[in-house]
Design an enzyme around this catalytic site. Structure first.
Site, PDB file in Angstrom:
ATOM      1  N   THR A  72      -4.704  -1.793  -8.413  1.00 41.86           N
ATOM      2  CA  THR A  72      -5.309  -1.044  -7.319  1.00 41.86           C
ATOM      3  C   THR A  72      -4.476   0.214  -7.087  1.00 41.86           C
ATOM      4  OG1 THR A  72      -4.008  -2.308  -5.728  1.00 41.86           O
ATOM      5  CG2 THR A  72      -6.243  -3.085  -6.171  1.00 41.86           C
ATOM      6  N   LYS A 131      -2.497  -0.533  -1.489  1.00 44.88           N
ATOM      7  CA  LYS A 131      -1.346  -1.433  -1.336  1.00 44.88           C
ATOM      8  C   LYS A 131      -0.046  -0.615  -1.341  1.00 44.88           C
ATOM      9  CE  LYS A 131      -3.722  -5.512  -3.188  1.00 44.88           C
ATOM     10  NZ  LYS A 131      -4.974  -4.950  -3.735  1.00 44.88           N
ATOM     11  N   ASP A 169      -2.832  -8.281 -14.315  1.00 43.41           N
ATOM     12  CA  ASP A 169      -3.473  -7.882 -13.062  1.00 43.41           C
ATOM     13  C   ASP A 169      -2.340  -7.553 -12.099  1.00 43.41           C
ATOM     14  OD1 ASP A 169      -4.861  -7.510 -10.757  1.00 43.41           O
ATOM     15  OD2 ASP A 169      -6.072  -9.310 -10.900  1.00 43.41           O
ATOM     16  N   ARG A 178      -8.220   3.478  -1.354  1.00 47.89           N
ATOM     17  CA  ARG A 178      -8.711   2.196  -1.857  1.00 47.89           C
ATOM     18  C   ARG A 178      -9.466   2.443  -3.158  1.00 47.89           C
ATOM     19  NH1 ARG A 178      -8.114  -2.045   1.099  1.00 47.89           N
ATOM     20  NH2 ARG A 178      -9.735  -3.148  -0.072  1.00 47.89           N
ATOM     21  N   TYR A 194     -21.657  14.491  -7.570  1.00 44.89           N
ATOM     22  CA  TYR A 194     -22.105  13.453  -8.501  1.00 44.89           C
ATOM     23  C   TYR A 194     -21.571  13.813  -9.882  1.00 44.89           C
ATOM     24  CZ  TYR A 194     -25.212   9.394  -8.790  1.00 44.89           C
ATOM     25  OH  TYR A 194     -25.710   8.121  -8.868  1.00 44.89           O
TER      26      TYR A 194
END
Length: 418
Positions: free
Chosen positions: A240, A243, A214, A249, A68
């Site tokens: 991202t 891809k 984007d 991810r 964490y």
């Protein structure tokens, strides 16, 4: 903090232990084994998917999965974050160097999370935003009424030219002049051509708007030098890390130093809580891989494969939107074959050809969205693209034997040999 390893201390990195999972939870082990078999016996033609390297997967299954670490390196809300800080610092440094930017935030959990944080950093509810219309390739975060973007901001959609399918930059300028948006978003999920970032920058400057790129789809090609970079033109670049980039991810935001603090605050604590440190470590691995010459070759091969596949599909009678592609992405309409897209996708899936659907420019029907990122990772080239185009056509015509042919081709190019 400097990482050192004493040979006197026998500590091994924490590998994923599939045998332990089989013993403890055979039901889930069967699910994972089934997914592995699925991707090994079918062809992944989805434009948004790829195969991460074993090194990336190892980082995802590491001890950092337990950590964490709310906050940022040197300013965490939890103790014991020395190695977590190092992992994030490495990821940030590698991302900044890879894309030639002053600042990178690697904490966003997804591309949509990155866009949300970008809006939070620059906008207030009710502001006007100009973005690609959803019907011609825009993403949900570009103003869908079902998404936070469409509920919190006033979106105006620009389109593409009816005949060419290319962005109508004259319309972009006219809409910007009429609506005076606070931000302009350049980016899409089903636009196969390069965007003219300089043209968008010029329009943004004329109306006093921020420019948000984007780049979720092309960012991997940018890393490999196979697509123009939005970094020199955009105020913020959202992307991202999967891809074409072949990482885990997740998402990231790139920006200049003047907006760094606003971006960081928008990610944490405004839109997210604790960072996923194992994912950030995996992003660092992917950035390191993308900086090498092998990835440059891969990125260019991915584009060459997409062009070859687009040519093959056109020869088989499908209508390829914009007449081809500059990227890894292809949009095709099966209507000339007398088949609607839903039927086409079903027939392709039954044959082991896995892909997506998307909107068609100014059409009432949807089209097929294909990509070559995963196929290229598997080592396929132009001969295989021609063969896959033929297999797609044969599947659409419901010819026998296609599923077996797909299985054999997939077996010749396993995503994880051995």
């Amino acid at each position: 903090m400097t990482v050192t390893h004493s040979p006197a201390i026998d500590v091994q990195p924490w590998p994923a232990d599939f045998e332990a999972l089989q013993r403890q939870d055979p039901q889930l082990a069967d699910v994972l084994a089934g997914e592995t078999e699925r991707v090994s016996t079918t062809l992944q033609l989805g434009a948004a998917e790829n195969f991460s390297s074993p090194a990336v997967l190892a980082a995802l299954g590491s001890a950092l999965a337990n950590k964490y670490a709310e906050g940022y390196p040197g300013a965490r809300h939890h103790g014991g974050c020395g190695y977590a800080d190092l992992a994030e610092e490495i990821a940030v440094q590698r991302a900044a160097a890879l894309f030639g930017t002053e600042h990178a935030n690697v904490q966003p959990h997804s591309g949509s999370s990155a866009v949300l944080a970008a809006y939070a950093a620059l906008l207030r509810p009710g502001d006007t935003v100009l973005a690609m219309g959803l019907g011609v390739g825009g993403h949900l975060t570009h103003g869908s009424p079902a998404n936070f973007s469409g509920r919190w901001f006033e979106f105006v959609g620009y389109g593409v030219e009816a005949e060419s399918g290319l962005v109508d930059y004259a319309q972009v300028r006219e809409l910007a002049d009429r609506h005076r948006p606070k931000a302009i978003v350049c980016g899409a999920i089903s636009y196969p051509r390069h965007l003219d970032y300089a043209a968008f920058r010029e329009v943004a400057d004329e109306c006093g708007a921020y420019l948000i790129a984007d780049a979720a789809h092309p960012i991997g090609l940018v890393a490999g030098g196979a697509a123009p970079s939005p970094v020199p033109y955009a105020d913020l670049v959202c992307a991202t890390t999967h891809k074409v980039l072949r990482g885990p991810r997740g998402g990231m935001i790139l920006c200049g130093a003047e907006l760094a603090e606003r971006v960081d605050r928008a990610v944490f604590p405004f839109t997210q809580g604790g960072a996923q440190m194992h994912t950030i470590a995996a992003k660092a691995v992917a950035f390191g891989e993308a900086a090498g010459p092998a990835f440059t070759g891969y990125a260019h091969r991915t584009v060459a494969n997409a062009r070859a596949l687009a040519e093959g599909l056109a020869e088989e009678g499908l209508s390829v939107i914009t007449g081809g592609t500059d990227t890894h992405l292809i949009v095709a309409d099966p209507a000339p074959l007398g088949i609607d897209t839903a039927t086409a996708r079903g027939r392709l899936a039954a044959a082991g050809l896995v892909l997506e659907t998307c909107g068609l420019p100014y059409g009432t029907e949807r089209g097929l969205r294909l990509g070559t990122a995963a196929l290229s990772t598997q080592g396929m080239g132009r001969p295989e693209m021609s063969r896959i185009a033929g297999l797609c056509a044969a599947a659409l015509r419901e010819e026998p034997g296609v599923r077996q042919a797909v299985r054999e081709l997939a077996g010749d190019f396993p995503p994880y040999p051995g």
